[in-house]
Design a protein around this motif. Structure first.
Motif, PDB file in Angstrom:
ATOM      1  N   MET A 275      58.097 -50.258  64.266  1.00  0.00           N
ATOM      2  CA  MET A 275      58.304 -49.578  65.560  1.00  0.00           C
ATOM      3  C   MET A 275      56.981 -49.031  66.085  1.00  0.00           C
ATOM      4  O   MET A 275      56.689 -47.845  65.968  1.00  0.00           O
ATOM      5  CB  MET A 275      59.291 -48.415  65.387  1.00  0.00           C
ATOM      6  CG  MET A 275      60.756 -48.743  65.448  1.00  0.00           C
ATOM      7  SD  MET A 275      61.393 -49.381  67.013  1.00  0.00           S
ATOM      8  CE  MET A 275      61.199 -48.010  68.114  1.00  0.00           C
ATOM      9  N   ALA A 277      56.253 -49.132  69.236  1.00  0.00           N
ATOM     10  CA  ALA A 277      56.455 -48.715  70.634  1.00  0.00           C
ATOM     11  C   ALA A 277      56.393 -47.201  70.759  1.00  0.00           C
ATOM     12  O   ALA A 277      56.778 -46.475  69.842  1.00  0.00           O
ATOM     13  CB  ALA A 277      57.815 -49.211  71.123  1.00  0.00           C
ATOM     14  N   ASP A 281      60.774 -39.892  74.917  1.00  0.00           N
ATOM     15  CA  ASP A 281      61.746 -39.025  74.227  1.00  0.00           C
ATOM     16  C   ASP A 281      62.785 -38.449  75.185  1.00  0.00           C
ATOM     17  O   ASP A 281      63.861 -38.046  74.761  1.00  0.00           O
ATOM     18  CB  ASP A 281      61.018 -37.873  73.525  1.00  0.00           C
ATOM     19  CG  ASP A 281      60.259 -38.373  72.310  1.00  0.00           C
ATOM     20  OD1 ASP A 281      60.806 -39.234  71.600  1.00  0.00           O
ATOM     21  OD2 ASP A 281      59.123 -37.921  72.099  1.00  0.00           O
ATOM     22  N   PRO A 307      67.981 -42.031  72.938  1.00  0.00           N
ATOM     23  CA  PRO A 307      68.393 -42.279  71.555  1.00  0.00           C
ATOM     24  C   PRO A 307      67.171 -42.456  70.652  1.00  0.00           C
ATOM     25  O   PRO A 307      66.174 -43.046  71.083  1.00  0.00           O
ATOM     26  CB  PRO A 307      69.189 -43.584  71.638  1.00  0.00           C
ATOM     27  CG  PRO A 307      68.832 -44.205  72.942  1.00  0.00           C
ATOM     28  CD  PRO A 307      68.387 -43.106  73.846  1.00  0.00           C
ATOM     29  N   ILE A 309      65.641 -44.466  68.118  1.00  0.00           N
ATOM     30  CA  ILE A 309      65.922 -45.825  67.647  1.00  0.00           C
ATOM     31  C   ILE A 309      65.796 -45.914  66.120  1.00  0.00           C
ATOM     32  O   ILE A 309      66.694 -46.422  65.438  1.00  0.00           O
ATOM     33  CB  ILE A 309      64.993 -46.849  68.343  1.00  0.00           C
ATOM     34  CG1 ILE A 309      65.211 -46.768  69.862  1.00  0.00           C
ATOM     35  CG2 ILE A 309      65.248 -48.266  67.818  1.00  0.00           C
ATOM     36  CD1 ILE A 309      64.269 -47.608  70.690  1.00  0.00           C
ATOM     37  N   LEU A 310      64.702 -45.376  65.584  1.00  0.00           N
ATOM     38  CA  LEU A 310      64.519 -45.470  64.125  1.00  0.00           C
ATOM     39  C   LEU A 310      65.641 -44.747  63.378  1.00  0.00           C
ATOM     40  O   LEU A 310      66.114 -45.216  62.351  1.00  0.00           O
ATOM     41  CB  LEU A 310      63.162 -44.886  63.718  1.00  0.00           C
ATOM     42  CG  LEU A 310      61.977 -45.858  63.834  1.00  0.00           C
ATOM     43  CD1 LEU A 310      60.676 -45.149  63.500  1.00  0.00           C
ATOM     44  CD2 LEU A 310      62.158 -47.072  62.926  1.00  0.00           C
ATOM     45  N   PHE A 329      55.502 -45.280  63.388  1.00  0.00           N
ATOM     46  CA  PHE A 329      54.175 -44.832  63.813  1.00  0.00           C
ATOM     47  C   PHE A 329      54.302 -43.390  64.278  1.00  0.00           C
ATOM     48  O   PHE A 329      55.292 -43.043  64.913  1.00  0.00           O
ATOM     49  CB  PHE A 329      53.653 -45.718  64.955  1.00  0.00           C
ATOM     50  CG  PHE A 329      53.255 -47.084  64.474  1.00  0.00           C
ATOM     51  CD1 PHE A 329      54.225 -48.013  64.130  1.00  0.00           C
ATOM     52  CD2 PHE A 329      51.921 -47.429  64.331  1.00  0.00           C
ATOM     53  CE1 PHE A 329      53.876 -49.262  63.647  1.00  0.00           C
ATOM     54  CE2 PHE A 329      51.555 -48.680  63.860  1.00  0.00           C
ATOM     55  CZ  PHE A 329      52.538 -49.596  63.522  1.00  0.00           C
ATOM     56  N   LYS A 343      58.234 -37.004  59.668  1.00  0.00           N
ATOM     57  CA  LYS A 343      58.929 -38.122  60.342  1.00  0.00           C
ATOM     58  C   LYS A 343      59.294 -39.225  59.346  1.00  0.00           C
ATOM     59  O   LYS A 343      60.345 -39.853  59.461  1.00  0.00           O
ATOM     60  CB  LYS A 343      58.041 -38.700  61.450  1.00  0.00           C
ATOM     61  CG  LYS A 343      58.032 -37.823  62.680  1.00  0.00           C
ATOM     62  CD  LYS A 343      57.096 -38.321  63.762  1.00  0.00           C
ATOM     63  CE  LYS A 343      56.965 -37.225  64.812  1.00  0.00           C
ATOM     64  NZ  LYS A 343      55.921 -37.476  65.780  1.00  0.00           N
ATOM     65  N   LYS A 347      63.202 -40.040  59.252  1.00  0.00           N
ATOM     66  CA  LYS A 347      63.642 -41.350  59.745  1.00  0.00           C
ATOM     67  C   LYS A 347      63.834 -42.351  58.608  1.00  0.00           C
ATOM     68  O   LYS A 347      64.037 -43.535  58.846  1.00  0.00           O
ATOM     69  CB  LYS A 347      62.648 -41.870  60.786  1.00  0.00           C
ATOM     70  CG  LYS A 347      62.549 -40.932  62.000  1.00  0.00           C
ATOM     71  CD  LYS A 347      61.602 -41.434  63.087  1.00  0.00           C
ATOM     72  CE  LYS A 347      61.382 -40.348  64.137  1.00  0.00           C
ATOM     73  NZ  LYS A 347      61.599 -40.767  65.509  1.00  0.00           N
TER      74      LYS A 347
HETATM   75  N1  CTP Z   1      60.850 -43.533  67.950  1.00  0.00           N
HETATM   76  C1  CTP Z   1      62.105 -44.086  68.069  1.00  0.00           C
HETATM   77  N2  CTP Z   1      62.952 -43.660  69.039  1.00  0.00           N
HETATM   78  C2  CTP Z   1      62.602 -42.646  69.861  1.00  0.00           C
HETATM   79  C3  CTP Z   1      61.330 -42.049  69.733  1.00  0.00           C
HETATM   80  C4  CTP Z   1      60.478 -42.522  68.774  1.00  0.00           C
HETATM   81  O1  CTP Z   1      62.423 -44.995  67.305  1.00  0.00           O
HETATM   82  N3  CTP Z   1      63.458 -42.242  70.795  1.00  0.00           N
HETATM   83  C5  CTP Z   1      59.939 -44.063  66.912  1.00  0.00           C
HETATM   84  C6  CTP Z   1      58.581 -44.462  67.419  1.00  0.00           C
HETATM   85  O2  CTP Z   1      58.543 -45.814  67.814  1.00  0.00           O
HETATM   86  C7  CTP Z   1      57.682 -44.195  66.217  1.00  0.00           C
HETATM   87  C8  CTP Z   1      58.359 -43.044  65.500  1.00  0.00           C
HETATM   88  O3  CTP Z   1      59.716 -43.017  66.003  1.00  0.00           O
HETATM   89  O4  CTP Z   1      57.626 -45.312  65.335  1.00  0.00           O
HETATM   90  C9  CTP Z   1      57.745 -41.728  65.752  1.00  0.00           C
HETATM   91  O5  CTP Z   1      57.638 -41.524  67.139  1.00  0.00           O
HETATM   92  P1  CTP Z   1      57.140 -40.150  67.746  1.00  0.00           P
HETATM   93  O6  CTP Z   1      57.225 -40.185  69.228  1.00  0.00           O
HETATM   94  O7  CTP Z   1      55.799 -39.815  67.123  1.00  0.00           O
HETATM   95  O8  CTP Z   1      58.201 -39.169  67.096  1.00  0.00           O
HETATM   96  P2  CTP Z   1      59.440 -38.445  67.634  1.00  0.00           P
HETATM   97  O9  CTP Z   1      60.510 -38.624  66.636  1.00  0.00           O
HETATM   98  O10 CTP Z   1      59.742 -38.868  69.023  1.00  0.00           O
HETATM   99  O11 CTP Z   1      58.961 -36.930  67.582  1.00  0.00           O
HETATM  100  P3  CTP Z   1      58.007 -36.079  68.579  1.00  0.00           P
HETATM  101  O12 CTP Z   1      57.829 -36.899  69.819  1.00  0.00           O
HETATM  102  O13 CTP Z   1      58.746 -34.831  68.783  1.00  0.00           O
HETATM  103  O14 CTP Z   1      56.717 -35.876  67.843  1.00  0.00           O
END
Ligand code: CTP
Length: 408
Positions: A275, A277, A281, A307, A309-310, A329, A343, A347
């Motif tokens: 992931m 991408a 959020d 949502p 995704i992970l 990532f 994370k 996740k």
């Molecule tokens: N990710 C995801 N779904 C989301 C947001 C993020 O699957 N809605 C995935 C990203 O692709 C990445 C990982 O989760 O591989 C971490 O993303 P990040 O944006 O750093 O973490 P968040 O869980 O969104 O936490 P925050 O933004 O509060 O730091």
């Protein structure tokens, strides 16, 4: 980029079509990718280009039919054919395709093709009517049954001034196909990887959206590196102008919701999900159906969470076992390792790539990255500053080790 063409001996046959000038670009691209390129021109190709054109870009000799009758002529074709890792004929005219299909041996290129034991790739180029003629189609069918890789022709403007099918495919696409031929027995052969890339866009109204600065470069580099190792790649991309790495199945999405749907559809039977991408959020709860006008005053935009995704894939993995590996990532501007580790656990990832986006030479929009790999077993591995291609190769290298040892 993984140097899969390094020191590979590629024979490039050039035949008599106006597309012969594009073959010089292909020879140049193959040489730049590290291949040793020997060129054989047919007599009719010499009407369009010269041996010097090719020698100038490959730094090696280019051969013509004169060499067939030279001092070493009787062994030349055997030597060229035997030592080659791949024979590419681009452009391939209807005439040359007919010769190949029938096994004729009346010029250096066709003699060499008969002597060669390596795979053959042909890129037909001709007038649309000639291409569609039953004779040409029958010849192509014979070649196909012999496992010859036939790339193109493409549709578009033809030398005749007409538009239609018959153009040689572009050199970049041929280079991609050549890379695929050399990668198909790589360590990820038989494995499907789902890779997400770029940012998502959450609509505010029909013209505006909430998005982020992710370029998609790291995710696209991962896709290329996975292809180079022989993987089957599904690349799920948010809006980006980057070109699809050759051989990847690309699914274009816009919103986090679309990306979730595409990921869930792709992961059954997938070895890994990467992931990369930057998923938005938050999204507007009620995107406006029409463009928001200034007359209405400053709009209040109410947001909700997208949502995760992970998180949802981790649930699916717990139920189905797919995907076998999950890589996330973490782009952070502070407390990089703590946040990333949190994370990784939340996740349920096998590996997370922590990326300090506060540095000017890492993260969004730049070509380099400085990342730390954090594993589920607590190990941490800091990589120095490197290109996003190199980061991708390192990540894939670690994934290959996990897959082949069955750990993680
Ligand atoms: N990710 C995801 N779904 C989301 C947001 C993020 O699957 N809605 C995935 C990203 O692709 C990445 C990982 O989760 O591989 C971490 O993303 P990040 O944006 O750093 O973490 P968040 O869980 O969104 O936490 P925050 O933004 O509060 O730091």
């Amino acid at each position: 980029m993984i140097k899969i063409l390094d020191k590979k001996h590629i024979l490039l046959g050039v035949t008599g079509s106006i597309a012969a000038y594009k073959a010089a670009d292909l020879a140049s691209k193959l040489t730049q990718a590290g291949a040793l390129v020997d060129v054989i021109l047919t007599t009719s190709a010499l009407q369009f280009v010269t041996p010097l054109t090719f020698q100038s870009v490959t730094g090696r000799r280019a051969y013509t039919d004169a060499d067939l009758w030279g001092g070493e002529g009787h062994v030349q074709h055997i030597g060229l054919g035997k030592s080659a890792d791949l024979l590419v004929i681009a452009p391939a005219t209807a005439n040359t395709l007919a010769r190949l299909a029938r096994g004729l041996a009346d010029n250096l290129l066709c003699v060499t093709a008969l002597a060669a034991a390596c795979p053959l790739l042909v890129a037909p180029a001709m007038d649309g009517g000639m291409y569609l003629h039953p004779a040409t189609q029958a010849n192509l069918e014979i070649l196909r049954q012999r496992n010859v890789t036939i790339i193109g022709p493409a549709e578009g403007h033809l030398a005749s001034g007409l538009a239609g099918i018959g153009r040689m495919v572009e050199p970049q696409e041929l280079l991609n196909q050549v890379r695929l031929i050399f990668s198909r027995n790589g360590p990820l052969r038989g494995h499907r990887l789902v890779i997400t890339a770029a940012g998502t866009q959450e609509p505010i109204d029909p013209v505006r959206a909430i998005t982020n600065r992710s370029s998609g470069k790291q995710g696209f580099a991962l896709a290329q590196a996975a292809l180079d190792l022989g993987a089957e790649v599904t690349l799920i991309a948010g809006p980006t102008s980057l070109g699809t790495p050759g051989g990847a199945s690309r699914v274009d999405v816009r919103t986090a919701e679309d990306m979730l749907e595409a990921v869930l559809a792709a992961i059954p039977q997938a070895t890994a999900l990467l992931m990369a991408a930057a998923v938005a959020d938050f999204r507007p709860i009620h995107p406006a159906g029409q463009k928001i006008k200034k007359e209405g005053g400053i709009p209040q935009i109410h947001l909700e969470q997208t949502p995760d995704i992970l998180h949802l894939v981790a649930q699916m993995k717990a139920e189905t076992g797919w995907p076998r590996y999950m890589v996330g990532f973490a782009a952070e501007s502070q407390q990089l390792l703590e946040n990333a580790r949190q994370k990784l656990q939340a996740k349920r990832l096998d590996l997370i790539i922590a990326n300090d986006i506060s540095a000017s030479d890492a993260g969004f929009e730049v070509d380099t990255n400085r990342v730390t790999l954090l594993y589920a077993d607590g190990r941490a591995e800091a990589l120095g500053l490197m290109s996003k291609e190199q980061v991708a190769e390192q990540i894939l290298d670690r994934l290959v080790s996990q897959i082949t040892t069955g750990s993680g």
